[in-house]
Design an enzyme around this catalytic site. Structure first.
Site, short mmCIF file in Angstrom:
data_model
loop_
_atom_site.label_atom_id
_atom_site.label_comp_id
_atom_site.label_asym_id
_atom_site.label_seq_id
_atom_site.Cartn_x
_atom_site.Cartn_y
_atom_site.Cartn_z
CG ASP A 218 -2.00 1.09 1.13
OD1 ASP A 218 -2.45 1.41 0.02
OD2 ASP A 218 -2.34 1.65 2.19
CG HIS A 219 5.03 2.95 -2.02
ND1 HIS A 219 5.90 3.14 -0.98
CD2 HIS A 219 5.43 3.79 -3.00
CE1 HIS A 219 6.80 4.05 -1.31
NE2 HIS A 219 6.54 4.47 -2.54
#
Lengths: 317, 415
Positions: free
Chosen positions: B286-287
């Protein structure tokens, strides 16, 4: 407070009883200054107090302003309209500008919870939270507690009813934290949209009818209903609110005869409180205003760290 | 060719020397383990359009540093990826061989109103469809999108949320929010979102991946849908296995914890860990890189999101208590099976090391890692995205609709 050298006052959550007592005791001394002919002591001469308000406010801002002036501090008012900050300067940038003016204390009000904490974390000066979103408004709760103490003596074991939009009231929240620390029992009541179940995490009892809380209360604190909430999905109408949650004479008759009626102001007469109750013998609403100045003087005095109260010509304190 | 000396290849018991790439380095890999490289199914690349967040070089460096060889990129950039031309432009291979797999928009402009050119984007190389985490408010549009996408064999990535409840609050609605005076976002937002999507999958049989699942009831609903045989996969973020709302007590109003959806309760976190362990959930990094000016603000006004590539593996390995098979299933084999082609790639990890996350030394241009300051187990030493996998066995390709139950994903090659 003097011993621990607290830098800021951001809220009453976690503030210890002895510290609250020291503030209230100091405020009583400060009140004496306001009764003198020359209402000014040189204690904070040469210090600068900035009021930084991102929300409209007259009472709190002028109260802090007068408190600082009575202690001989220089005051500087920064009123920043919220609309200009959404597109323009950020809180941090405004604060950097103020930093360049070398203030000793900044009194801040802002629509976001934690705004005062953000300043306190990033700047060396004293920060006093004058309202951050729905989180806390500690000086209001302190002046409320001073007013209650005037009428009731100790707060220990006293029953305080808070009625209205508890969910979104920073006044209610600071009072809940402060009063519970002082040993009072707080009950809250209001419509379901304004007293949700998650309030159970706070030291309060949640009731849903006013009659459930006013019956044996020593204090009834009515919260201001924000007009913009009326007619929305939060509240159907002003008259419905007044019918179920407003404090009128009929409802007051069900309370103790010596019950103390409070309101942080400004009042919506006929909505949360009837005019004859607001102006009646149980009401201490104007005492709250007077005590506000004293409490704010005490906060500035204690946080800016002067032990000498001084005196003027008219009194030999 | 880089040679790894005496490396333990995942799934094997005896260390051996392995050649993994195209340069002349020799790496003493004694005590280290070679895994398939990781895939981030939830990458906000931060570009084009946000030069202060990330560019291809910084994103690739961050991915390599965290062991990620393949990134499924969000269409929520500027301009949004909602045409075949944008998809083609977003299909990149970065420095070091990090491959970006673009997700094309479900709806034009991510507006939730009209369908984007789903078929043409598929032909241009879209690896999946996504509205970048924005809920599609209109249920008719959502149903049409699922029916239409199914005809092109594209998986639809959806963040489950009721579009109206989703807008409430900035942290989880609970006692913590009440204590801190912050507006709450209810768990019901996600529960309703999942129920709605599952009902539509049941009728359309579209292939859907639910992203950023964060609640215990959400995990239970996903588990039930998969048990029913619906073509649903789901993921949570690695940081959600480590952090929960109690972190707000420790770091009040810290904007690195401004995440959307918010960190939920400790019980929710425990359910997410259990969901990863039993294969109900995959993991994402979930960058979401954010510029300092997006975070140096009041909590409510700061932009949600946390970087993740450089802490995700260690977060998962720590939260899963050293269960490396679960990490491999959730970050390697499971996500690989959701991409159109099976990528290769290897990562060299030290499972004995511990380290304190320090965003200041991250390779990402952004510094907003919510895990900053946390001590985690396991550390990535090197990543070789283009290496062919040196296993005696091969990665088994799975039918996409079946649960990733094989914890290793590795089987002996036939013959």
């Amino acid at each position: 407070m003097r011993g621990r050298k607290r830098k800021d006052l951001l809220g009453l959550r976690g503030v210890e009883r002895a510290e609250i007592e020291e503030i209230l005791d100091t405020a009583e001394q400060m009140r004496e200054i306001s009764r003198r002919k020359v209402k000014k002591v040189p204690t904070l001469r040469g210090r600068t107090v900035v009021t930084l308000f991102f929300e409209n406010s007259t009472r709190t801002r002028t109260s802090f302003d007068l408190a600082a002036k009575r202690l001989s501090a220089d005051t500087l008012g920064f009123a920043v309209s919220t609309s200009s900050t959404t597109k323009g300067e950020t809180l941090m940038d405004t604060a950097r500008t103020i930093f360049a003016m070398s203030p000793d204390a900044v009194v801040v009000r802002h629509a976001c919870a934690g705004a005062a904490h953000l300043l306190a974390r990033n700047f060396p000066w004293t920060v006093i939270n004058a309202g951050d979103g729905i989180n806390e408004h500690p000086s209001q709760a302190l002046l409320d507690m001073l007013t209650m103490r005037d009428r009731l003596g100790s707060l220990e074991g006293r029953k305080v009813a808070i009625v209205g939009d508890v969910q979104h009231s920073r006044v209610a929240r600071s009072n809940i934290f402060g009063l519970s620390t002082m040993g009072a029992k707080v009950r809250v009541a209001g419509p379901g949209t304004m007293c949700r179940a998650d309030l159970a995490a706070l030291p309060v009892e949640i009731r849903h009818t006013v009659d459930d809380v006013v019956g044996d209360a020593d204090v009834i604190m009515m919260l201001r209903i924000q007009r913009e909430r009326l007619g929305r999905a939060v509240l159907p109408s002003a008259r419905e609110y007044a019918a179920f949650y407003g404090l009128d004479l009929d409802r007051l008759k069900r309370a103790r005869p010596d019950v103390v009626v409070m309101h942080p102001g400004p009042i919506n007469r006929g909505v949360e409180i009837a005019a004859d109750v607001a102006d009646g013998p149980n009401s201490v609403i104007l005492d709250q205003v007077t005590n506000g100045i004293a409490v704010r003087m005490a906060l500035l005095f204690l946080l800016l760290g002067h032990a000498d109260l001084g005196s003027d010509d008219a009194s030999a304190a | 060719m880089p040679r790894l000396l005496e490396v333990t290849v995942y799934g094997e018991s005896t260390p051996r020397d392995v050649v993994v790439g195209a340069d002349d380095r020799t790496i003493d890999a004694r005590g280290l383990v070679l895994l398939p490289s990781f895939v981030d199914l939830g990458c906000d690349p931060g570009f084009p359009g946000f030069p202060a967040r990330e560019d291809l070089a910084s994103l690739s460096a961050s991915a390599l540093s965290g062991g990620f060889g393949d990134l499924l990129t969000s269409p929520l950039v500027d301009p949004v990826v909602d045409t075949p031309e944008q998809v083609a432009a977003a299909s990149r291979v970065g420095p070091g061989g990090v491959r970006l797999w673009p997700a094309g928009a479900v709806t034009r402009g991510l507006s939730g109103e009209e369908l984007a050119e789903i078929g043409l984007m598929g032909a241009a190389g879209a690896a999946a469809l996504s509205d970048g985490g924005r809920p599609i408010r209109d249920t008719v549009v959502l149903r049409n999108a699922l029916e239409y996408a199914r005809g092109f064999g594209l998986r639809v990535f959806l963040r489950p949320a009721d579009a109206d409840l989703d807008l409430l609050g900035v942290i989880h609605e609970s006692g913590v929010a009440a204590e801190l005076g912050m507006r709450g976002n209810p768990a019901a937002a996600e529960e309703i979102g999942i129920a709605r999507i599952v009902a539509l999958v049941r009728s359309t049989r579209a292939t859907v991946h639910l992203t950023r699942v964060g609640t215990a009831r959400g995990v239970a609903a996903v588990r039930a849908a998969r048990a029913e045989g619906l073509p649903v996969t789901a993921s949570t973020t690695a940081r959600n296995l480590v952090l929960d709302e109690s972190e707000h007590h420790l770091r009040p109003y810290d904007t690195r914890l401004r995440l959307h959806p918010p960190l939920r309760s400790p019980a929710d976190r425990a359910a997410l860990v259990a969901g990863v362990r039993d294969g109900t959930l995959l993991l994402t990094a979930d960058h979401s890189p954010r510029a300092p000016e997006e975070k140096d603000l009041e909590f409510e006004l700061s932009t949600p999101g946390s970087t993740g590539l450089e802490s995700a593996f260690s977060a998962a390995f720590t939260a899963l208590d050293g269960d490396i098979a679960a990490v491999v299933a959730a970050f390697c084999t499971g996500p690989r099976a959701l991409l159109p082609e099976r990528p290769g790639g290897c990562v060299l990890v030290d499972l004995q090391a511990t380290h304190v996350v320090d965003a200041a030394v991250h390779r990402s241009r952004a510094r907003n890692d919510a895990l900053d300051g946390h001590r985690l187990r396991g550390q990535v030493r090197a990543c070789f995205p283009e290496a062919s996998i040196p296993w005696v066995g091969v990665l088994v390709s799975r039918d996409d609709s079946t649960p990733p139950h094989d914890p290793s994903g590795l089987r002996e090659a036939p013959g």
